[in-house]
Design an enzyme around this catalytic site. Sequence first.
Site, PDB file in Angstrom:
ATOM      1  N   ARG A  51       0.845  -1.191   0.000  1.00 28.93           N
ATOM      2  CA  ARG A  51       0.000   0.000   0.000  1.00 28.93           C
ATOM      3  C   ARG A  51       0.884   1.246   0.000  1.00 28.93           C
ATOM      4  O   ARG A  51       2.091   1.147   0.201  1.00 28.93           O
ATOM      5  CB  ARG A  51      -0.958   0.000   1.195  1.00 28.93           C
ATOM      6  N   ALA A  53       1.043   5.104  -2.274  1.00 29.40           N
ATOM      7  CA  ALA A  53       1.032   5.378  -3.722  1.00 29.40           C
ATOM      8  C   ALA A  53       2.313   4.934  -4.452  1.00 29.40           C
ATOM      9  O   ALA A  53       2.239   4.173  -5.425  1.00 29.40           O
ATOM     10  CB  ALA A  53       0.727   6.854  -3.948  1.00 29.40           C
ATOM     11  N   GLN A 202      -3.295   3.297   9.579  1.00 24.71           N
ATOM     12  CA  GLN A 202      -1.921   3.264   9.043  1.00 24.71           C
ATOM     13  C   GLN A 202      -0.973   4.106   9.900  1.00 24.71           C
ATOM     14  O   GLN A 202       0.218   3.813   9.988  1.00 24.71           O
ATOM     15  CB  GLN A 202      -1.887   3.783   7.603  1.00 24.71           C
ATOM     16  N   ASP A 243      -1.833  10.807  -2.940  1.00 23.57           N
ATOM     17  CA  ASP A 243      -2.123   9.710  -3.869  1.00 23.57           C
ATOM     18  C   ASP A 243      -2.330  10.200  -5.289  1.00 23.57           C
ATOM     19  O   ASP A 243      -2.114   9.465  -6.246  1.00 23.57           O
ATOM     20  CB  ASP A 243      -3.340   8.922  -3.387  1.00 23.57           C
ATOM     21  N   LYS A 254      -5.059  10.168   2.127  1.00 23.64           N
ATOM     22  CA  LYS A 254      -5.886   9.340   3.009  1.00 23.64           C
ATOM     23  C   LYS A 254      -6.986  10.156   3.687  1.00 23.64           C
ATOM     24  O   LYS A 254      -6.755  11.284   4.115  1.00 23.64           O
ATOM     25  CB  LYS A 254      -4.973   8.695   4.059  1.00 23.64           C
TER      26      LYS A 254
END
Length: 352
Positions: A51, A53, A202, A243, A254
């Site tokens: 995970r 980008a 995260q 991202d 996020k």
Amino acid sequence: MAEFHSKIKTIEWVDNYSKMVDQTVLPYEFKYVNITSGQGMFDAIKTMIVRGAPAIGVAGAHGVVLYAQELAAQSLSREDFVRNLLVKADYMASSRPTAVNLMWAVAKQKDIIKNSTSDIEGIVDELKQNAIKLENEDIEINKKIGDFGAEVVPNGATILTHCNAGALATVGYGTALGVVRSAFANDPTIQVFADETRPRQQGARITTFELTMDGIPTTLITDGMCSYFMKKGMIDMVVVGADRIAANGDAANKIGTYTVAIAAKYHNVPFYIAAPLSTIDTSIKTGDEIVIEERSREEVTHINGKTICAEGVNIINPGFDVTPHELIAGIITEKGILRPDYNKSIAEAFKK
Ligand code: MRU
């Protein structure tokens, strides 16, 4: 708690497969998984074994090599090989919708498939070499981002970050956490406040894991606490990853990043995005055009496999939000720090 060194590679091509850190089991376990098939890579990206980008960009490039190897073993004509591989590459690019690095890296592989004059074996080799090149470049780019970013970190700063834009979201070193690492190398009195980052945590699971392993002082806070600490004057700057960034500087990251940016603006705390140019999608004018991934209801209803809410409650779970460019003090890239007017500074950066 598992052991981690920021010098490790989060994802790496080995012989004829892709080796990556399994991020679904962090911070309890630090283990690698080998991805040996194209479908396996699609699933690894979709289920977030890999995970972040830049990391999923490299994963997508690896995935195309895996499909190329599979098709090369099928005794197809060169023409059928190329046609089928382009379809598989598009499938790989559809594994997650928001991070443009995935589409960017797959597009680089597609250029090779379309333009190579080699035989099938030669194409597979060119794709492999390109995947390894993207891996190595990612680390170099992150170090440049880190060094440019470190120039705007005040002495002794407390830096707030959201989600994980670290070594584990890239091949190594990190973008936002690359800035932290470079700043810390010059000034060991800096510290980080890490947002928990619900729903997948995260920040808690990955950012605190990699920063504490590097000995960088880190305080975990829940997402709703950022304005409290900004009001108290305890946050000097915010640095997050992205991202996808539109041509006007609007930046998807996020979910929850937008809230942090609004709080930062209100409290006069500079809010920076750190991202490579491969995260900038100049084909879209504004953030309104960015596709936002919808994720599963279980990410919200459950923590560590246990339900935390009334059964049957309605859930909406967008994975990302878009921070409008007016809230962004600068975009830290490998070409330097881009400042408003972003339409101009982004276009200039691509010419450099
Ligand atoms: O859903 P994730 O964990 O892949 O989202 C990651 C982020 O939003 C990161 O902040 C972003 O990809 C930048 S990573 C350098």
